[in-house]
Design a protein around this motif. Structure first.
Motif, PDB file in Angstrom:
ATOM      1  N   ASN A   1     -75.579  10.938 -21.115  1.00  0.00           N
ATOM      2  CA  ASN A   1     -74.789  10.579 -21.230  1.00  0.00           C
ATOM      3  C   ASN A   1     -73.021  11.290 -21.117  1.00  0.00           C
ATOM      4  O   ASN A   1     -73.003  12.172 -21.355  1.00  0.00           O
ATOM      5  CB  ASN A   1     -74.824   9.930 -22.852  1.00  0.00           C
ATOM      6  N   LEU A   2     -72.708  10.517 -19.623  1.00  0.00           N
ATOM      7  CA  LEU A   2     -71.310  11.605 -19.779  1.00  0.00           C
ATOM      8  C   LEU A   2     -70.438  11.261 -20.219  1.00  0.00           C
ATOM      9  O   LEU A   2     -69.821   9.891 -21.152  1.00  0.00           O
ATOM     10  CB  LEU A   2     -71.429  11.262 -18.178  1.00  0.00           C
TER      11      LEU A   2
ATOM     12  N   ARG B   1     -74.830   6.299 -15.438  1.00  0.00           N
ATOM     13  CA  ARG B   1     -74.815   7.782 -17.069  1.00  0.00           C
ATOM     14  C   ARG B   1     -73.141   7.652 -17.562  1.00  0.00           C
ATOM     15  O   ARG B   1     -73.460   8.134 -18.507  1.00  0.00           O
ATOM     16  CB  ARG B   1     -74.900   8.531 -16.109  1.00  0.00           C
ATOM     17  N   LEU B   2     -72.642   6.688 -17.553  1.00  0.00           N
ATOM     18  CA  LEU B   2     -71.576   7.014 -17.639  1.00  0.00           C
ATOM     19  C   LEU B   2     -71.136   6.150 -19.772  1.00  0.00           C
ATOM     20  O   LEU B   2     -71.212   4.925 -19.390  1.00  0.00           O
ATOM     21  CB  LEU B   2     -69.927   6.485 -17.059  1.00  0.00           C
ATOM     22  N   LEU B   3     -71.344   6.772 -20.370  1.00  0.00           N
ATOM     23  CA  LEU B   3     -70.356   6.885 -21.538  1.00  0.00           C
ATOM     24  C   LEU B   3     -68.935   6.665 -22.146  1.00  0.00           C
ATOM     25  O   LEU B   3     -68.607   6.048 -22.272  1.00  0.00           O
ATOM     26  CB  LEU B   3     -71.458   7.987 -22.622  1.00  0.00           C
ATOM     27  N   LEU B   4     -68.545   7.057 -21.650  1.00  0.00           N
ATOM     28  CA  LEU B   4     -66.650   7.342 -21.928  1.00  0.00           C
ATOM     29  C   LEU B   4     -66.374   7.887 -20.754  1.00  0.00           C
ATOM     30  O   LEU B   4     -66.304   8.636 -20.690  1.00  0.00           O
ATOM     31  CB  LEU B   4     -66.837   7.321 -22.883  1.00  0.00           C
ATOM     32  N   SER B   5     -64.799   7.166 -20.034  1.00  0.00           N
ATOM     33  CA  SER B   5     -63.715   8.119 -19.409  1.00  0.00           C
ATOM     34  C   SER B   5     -63.034   6.982 -19.098  1.00  0.00           C
ATOM     35  O   SER B   5     -62.853   6.203 -19.675  1.00  0.00           O
ATOM     36  CB  SER B   5     -64.521   7.990 -17.589  1.00  0.00           C
TER      37      SER B   5
ATOM     38  N   THR C   1     -74.139   0.363 -20.993  1.00  0.00           N
ATOM     39  CA  THR C   1     -74.130  -0.120 -21.880  1.00  0.00           C
ATOM     40  C   THR C   1     -74.003  -0.816 -22.673  1.00  0.00           C
ATOM     41  O   THR C   1     -73.253  -1.626 -22.596  1.00  0.00           O
ATOM     42  CB  THR C   1     -72.862   1.101 -22.657  1.00  0.00           C
ATOM     43  N   SER C   2     -74.922  -1.003 -24.237  1.00  0.00           N
ATOM     44  CA  SER C   2     -75.205  -1.500 -25.111  1.00  0.00           C
ATOM     45  C   SER C   2     -73.769  -2.154 -25.562  1.00  0.00           C
ATOM     46  O   SER C   2     -73.265  -1.456 -25.388  1.00  0.00           O
ATOM     47  CB  SER C   2     -76.695  -1.331 -25.569  1.00  0.00           C
ATOM     48  N   ALA C   3     -74.172  -3.421 -26.439  1.00  0.00           N
ATOM     49  CA  ALA C   3     -73.214  -3.934 -27.430  1.00  0.00           C
ATOM     50  C   ALA C   3     -73.189  -3.150 -28.144  1.00  0.00           C
ATOM     51  O   ALA C   3     -71.758  -2.484 -28.584  1.00  0.00           O
ATOM     52  CB  ALA C   3     -73.244  -5.484 -27.576  1.00  0.00           C
TER      53      ALA C   3
END
Length: 257
Positions: free
Chosen positions: A3-4, A51-55, A198-200
Motif C-alpha cells: 500500500n503506497l 496500490r495507491l492508499l493515500l496521496s 480501496t474498499s469503503a
C-alpha cells in the motif's frame, strides 16, 4: 500488495514531509493497515497506481485526468490565503507596484499546464483582465517558477499560497526580491486521494486516521511543521469549479496562455 503512501505536492522541506508520512504510517498501523512511504517521480502514474492508499494531487488533474480515483478529503492549511480547506494563488512579480494589467505583452511562467494554482488560475485572471502574455515558460514547479522570476527569465507567475508560506518558513531566499501583487479567487485545496480499488472500510479508516492526525496533540508539531491545521472530507463535485474556471477563460477567448 504494498500500500503506497505519498504526499508529494508540498514537499518544500523534505524532513517535514517525511515526518508527516511517518506519522500517517504509524496511525494507520494502529488500525491494522500497513503503508509504504514513497517519493514518486512520475506523479500521474503514481496517482493511477492500483496500490495507491493515500496521496495528494491537484484539483486540475483530478477533474481532467483522474476520473476513477476516490476522494478522501483535504487538509486545512494555516497559511495566508487559505480559508478552511480552500486556498488561492498569489500573483507574484519583481515590481511590487505593478498590477496584472501591466503584464500585457510580458512573459509568464507556470509550473505546468495541468496545475490549477499555477496555470488554470493565471489563465482565468489574464482572461478577466484582457491580458495576453508574449511567452509562457513551463518551469516544472512553483519553486522553479520563482527562480525564473528572480533570474528575469519571466515576469509574472501565479504561486500556490501554501507553497509561498512554506518557502517563507523554510527557504526565504527563494522569495527574495519578489512581491505579491494580486490574488486569485479561492478554490478547494489539494485533494487527498486513494485508488478506486480501496474498499469503503479502508476509505473510512483513512478519514478517521487523518482526523486523528490533526486533532491528537501527539502529532501537533508534525502538523505545525507542514502548516496543517485541520482536515475535512471533500466530494468530487467540489472540484467542478476548477473546470468552470477553464470554461470561463475559454468563453473570454483564452484557451491557452
Amino acid at each position: 500488495m504494498t500500500n503506497l503512501l505519498a504526499l508529494p505536492m508540498y514537499a518544500i522541506h523534505p524532513p517535514a514531509t517525511q515526518a508527516l508520512m511517518q506519522a500517517m504510517v504509524a496511525l494507520l498501523a494502529q488500525h491494522g493497515i500497513t503503508a509504504k512511504p514513497v517519493w514518486p517521480d512520475d506523479l500521474l502514474t503514481h496517482w493511477q497506481d492500483d496500490r495507491l492508499l493515500l496521496s495528494q494531487t491537484c484539483g486540475y488533474p483530478l477533474v481532467s485526468q483522474l476520473p476513477e480515483v476516490q476522494l478522501v478529503g483535504a487538509f486545512h492549511y494555516h497559511a495566508p490565503g487559505c480559508i478552511g480547506h480552500d486556498y488561492r494563488s498569489w500573483l507574484v512579480a519583481r515590481d511590487k507596484q505593478a498590477t496584472l494589467a501591466d503584464f500585457d505583452g510580458q512573459r509568464a511562467v507556470a509550473n505546468s499546464m495541468d496545475s490549477h494554482s499555477g496555470y488554470n488560475a493565471l489563465r482565468l485572471m489574464a482572461a478577466l483582465q484582457g491580458v495576453a502574455f508574449s511567452q509562457l515558460l513551463l518551469s516544472g514547479g512553483h519553486r522553479q517558477s520563482l527562480a525564473a522570476l528572480r533570474d528575469s527569465q519571466a515576469d509574472i507567475a501565479a504561486i500556490d499560497c501554501v507553497s509561498w508560506a512554506l518557502l517563507a518558513r523554510y527557504a526565504p531566499d527563494d522569495l527574495r526580491g519578489l512581491h505579491i501583487i494580486g490574488e486569485t479567487p479561492a478554490a478547494p485545496g489539494l485533494p487527498l486521494i486513494t485508488a478506486v480499488s480501496t474498499s469503503a472500510a479502508w476509505l473510512a479508516t483513512l478519514r478517521t486516521t487523518l482526523r486523528q492526525l490533526v486533532s491528537d496533540p501527539a502529532w501537533r508539531d508534525v502538523c505545525d511543521d507542514n502548516l496543517i491545521g485541520g482536515f475535512s472530507p471533500v466530494l468530487r463535485d467540489d472540484y467542478q469549479g476548477v473546470l468552470a474556471w477553464e470554461q470561463q477563460a475559454a468563453t473570454l477567448g483564452v484557451t491557452r496562455l
